[in-house]
Design a protein around this motif. Structure first.
Motif, PDB file in Angstrom:
ATOM      1  N   UNK A  48       0.742  -1.011   0.014  1.00  0.00           N
ATOM      2  CA  UNK A  48      -0.023  -0.130   0.061  1.00  0.00           C
ATOM      3  C   UNK A  48       1.092   1.267   0.011  1.00  0.00           C
ATOM      4  N   UNK A  49       0.317   2.150  -0.277  1.00  0.00           N
ATOM      5  CA  UNK A  49       1.055   3.703  -0.387  1.00  0.00           C
ATOM      6  C   UNK A  49      -0.220   4.544   0.407  1.00  0.00           C
ATOM      7  N   UNK A  50       0.110   5.963   0.605  1.00  0.00           N
ATOM      8  CA  UNK A  50      -0.859   6.558   1.083  1.00  0.00           C
ATOM      9  C   UNK A  50      -2.359   6.504   0.542  1.00  0.00           C
ATOM     10  N   UNK A  51      -2.379   6.456  -0.753  1.00  0.00           N
ATOM     11  CA  UNK A  51      -3.792   6.675  -1.466  1.00  0.00           C
ATOM     12  C   UNK A  51      -4.138   5.295  -2.094  1.00  0.00           C
ATOM     13  N   UNK A  52      -3.454   4.408  -2.002  1.00  0.00           N
ATOM     14  CA  UNK A  52      -3.689   3.084  -2.896  1.00  0.00           C
ATOM     15  C   UNK A  52      -3.346   1.694  -1.907  1.00  0.00           C
ATOM     16  N   UNK A  53      -3.771   0.782  -2.183  1.00  0.00           N
ATOM     17  CA  UNK A  53      -3.612  -0.506  -1.822  1.00  0.00           C
ATOM     18  C   UNK A  53      -3.751  -1.812  -2.830  1.00  0.00           C
ATOM     19  N   UNK A  54      -2.747  -2.541  -2.701  1.00  0.00           N
ATOM     20  CA  UNK A  54      -3.049  -3.894  -3.704  1.00  0.00           C
ATOM     21  C   UNK A  54      -3.531  -4.835  -2.643  1.00  0.00           C
ATOM     22  N   UNK A  55      -4.752  -5.316  -3.247  1.00  0.00           N
ATOM     23  CA  UNK A  55      -5.325  -6.567  -2.357  1.00  0.00           C
ATOM     24  C   UNK A  55      -4.996  -7.963  -3.116  1.00  0.00           C
ATOM     25  N   UNK A  56      -5.260  -8.858  -2.208  1.00  0.00           N
ATOM     26  CA  UNK A  56      -4.703 -10.291  -2.723  1.00  0.00           C
ATOM     27  C   UNK A  56      -5.822 -10.856  -3.427  1.00  0.00           C
ATOM     28  N   UNK A  74      -8.020   2.515  -5.019  1.00  0.00           N
ATOM     29  CA  UNK A  74      -7.605   3.934  -4.655  1.00  0.00           C
ATOM     30  C   UNK A  74      -8.798   4.467  -3.490  1.00  0.00           C
ATOM     31  N   UNK A  75      -8.152   5.123  -2.798  1.00  0.00           N
ATOM     32  CA  UNK A  75      -9.136   5.741  -1.542  1.00  0.00           C
ATOM     33  C   UNK A  75      -9.302   7.173  -1.663  1.00  0.00           C
ATOM     34  N   UNK A  76     -10.261   7.676  -0.801  1.00  0.00           N
ATOM     35  CA  UNK A  76     -10.576   8.963  -0.619  1.00  0.00           C
ATOM     36  C   UNK A  76      -9.700   9.721   0.224  1.00  0.00           C
TER      37      UNK A  76
END
Length: 391
Positions: free
Chosen positions: A183-191, A231-233
């Motif tokens: 993950x980064x501040x505004x994203x994440x990779x899911x499994x 991506x997140x808000x």
């Protein structure tokens, strides 16, 4: 190597027509249908029939289910029945015609604890529709990683059979859990537990329920299925890592799959092609639930408003869906498609055949069964069937 498909239309109580036709075919092939067909597809009442066949029930068992339990699903004919008062009290004057209590009870008792992924052969495909995302839902038992999870088989059928104006929409709750890959501040990779469909999680909340960043919640603003990157808000206060697990909780508002594909034949062929089967190896038996003959005149179609169209429109939509998908499948499959369907008129047995999807009177059910038996034993139909079974 041949790949055989069985496709079953929606049509409420008229599903007994398809079940009766299949009972006659079962006798001819002397083999359970879930062994003969590689893929069984169904919509609405066809979903119930397809699911029952897929787990090894005989067609005759399903005919008896229609005869014995349909009045529990459709307990009255008139919308002005006193039995409908609780629904009106709950939903108002525009309430659905029936509660879904009887529908759920009958199907739950029929399938028990069996879930969609509890069997892998034959392949099962069921069509529903989600009013929230405004997209079809295609339940499939051969992709355990797919988007809707290991849903109970009874619930798959209810999702597909909740016809608008007849039954309430069915709420399908869905929880997706898994591990964060990075993950980064505004994203994440899911499994790999996450969906492969773009934006299926858009506007849904994701919770970090263990590991680094536990207790945080964010809203997903964009989701790329191919990479499983969300991506997140709002930036994470503590960025999750590979020790973190996530939870996405959301729901589908499901209605009858007939609004998407009352005849699922084209969907089934598309899946067979997607799985790598050559068109010349695919054959498809498509069974309808009787063709309506009731006319809506030009004057009626021109003058009717919301009230007059409310119920007839469902039949029009379902008929149109069946016909257009038959046309598509026919153009693709040519002589490798057999469509079994007859008109709901008096010509077949000299008795009235109701085209209502909720006429669960014993007289109507018996007439539909009698007409289906006459139809499937017509010399020209038998010739077509014998030719198809040789493919």
């Amino acid at each position: 190597m041949p790949f055989r498909i069985l496709s079953l239309d929606g049509g409420g109580i008229r599903g007994v027509i398809a079940a009766t036709i299949l009972a006659e075919i079962e006798k001819q092939i002397n083999q359970p249908l879930n062994e003969y067909f590689n893929l069984i597809a169904g919509t609405s009442t066809g979903a119930l029939l397809a699911s029952a066949l897929a787990i090894g029930r005989s067609s005759e068992e399903i005919v008896q289910l229609y005869k014995q339990r349909s009045s529990q699903i459709f307990p009255y004919r008139s919308r002005f029945s006193l039995k409908r008062i609780p629904l009106i009290m709950k939903y108002g004057l525009s309430a659905p015609k029936f509660s879904d209590d009887g529908l759920i009870q009958v199907i739950q008792e029929s399938f028990g604890d069996i879930k969609l992924f509890d069997f892998v052969s034959p392949m099962l495909l069921v069509v529903s529709y989600d009013t929230i995302t405004r997209k079809p839902i295609i339940f499939k038992n051969w992709r355990p990683e797919k988007d809707y999870g290991n849903v109970p088989l009874w619930e798959v059928c209810v999702c597909s059979a909740s016809a608008p104006t007849y039954f309430p929409a069915h709420k399908l709750d869905k929880k997706v859990t898994g591990a964060i890959k990075n993950a980064s501040q505004y994203t994440m990779k899911l499994d790999e537990n996450a969906s492969l469909v773009d934006d299926v999680y858009k506007n849904k909340q994701i919770f970090i329920n263990s590991g680094t960043g536990i207790g945080q919640a964010r809203t997903i603003t964009k989701y790329e299925g191919l990479t499983r990157i969300a991506q997140i808000d709002e930036a994470w206060k503590i960025i999750p890592d590979q020790s973190s697990t996530y939870l996405i909780n959301f729901l589908y508002s499901t209605i009858d799959g007939g609004v998407a594909a009352n005849n699922p034949s084209a969907s089934a062929v598309a899946e067979a092609l997607r799985l790598g089967y050559a068109i010349e190896d695919i054959s498809i038996l498509s069974i309808g639930t009787g063709e309506r003959t009731r006319i809506i005149t030009y004057e009626q179609a021109r003058e009717w408003g919301l009230v007059e169209w409310a119920q007839p429109l469902i039949g029009v939509l379902f008929d149109a869906s069946s016909d257009i998908y038959h046309y598509i499948t026919e153009q693709i499959m040519h002589n490798r498609l057999l469509r079994l369907q007859f008109k709901l008129d008096r010509e077949m047995i000299g008795e009235r055949l109701s085209d209502d999807i909720d006429d669960a009177s014993q007289e109507n059910i018996n007439n539909l069964i009698a007409a289906a038996k006459v139809y499937i034993n017509l010399p020209e139909v038998q010739a077509q069937l014998h030719e198809f079974l040789r493919i």
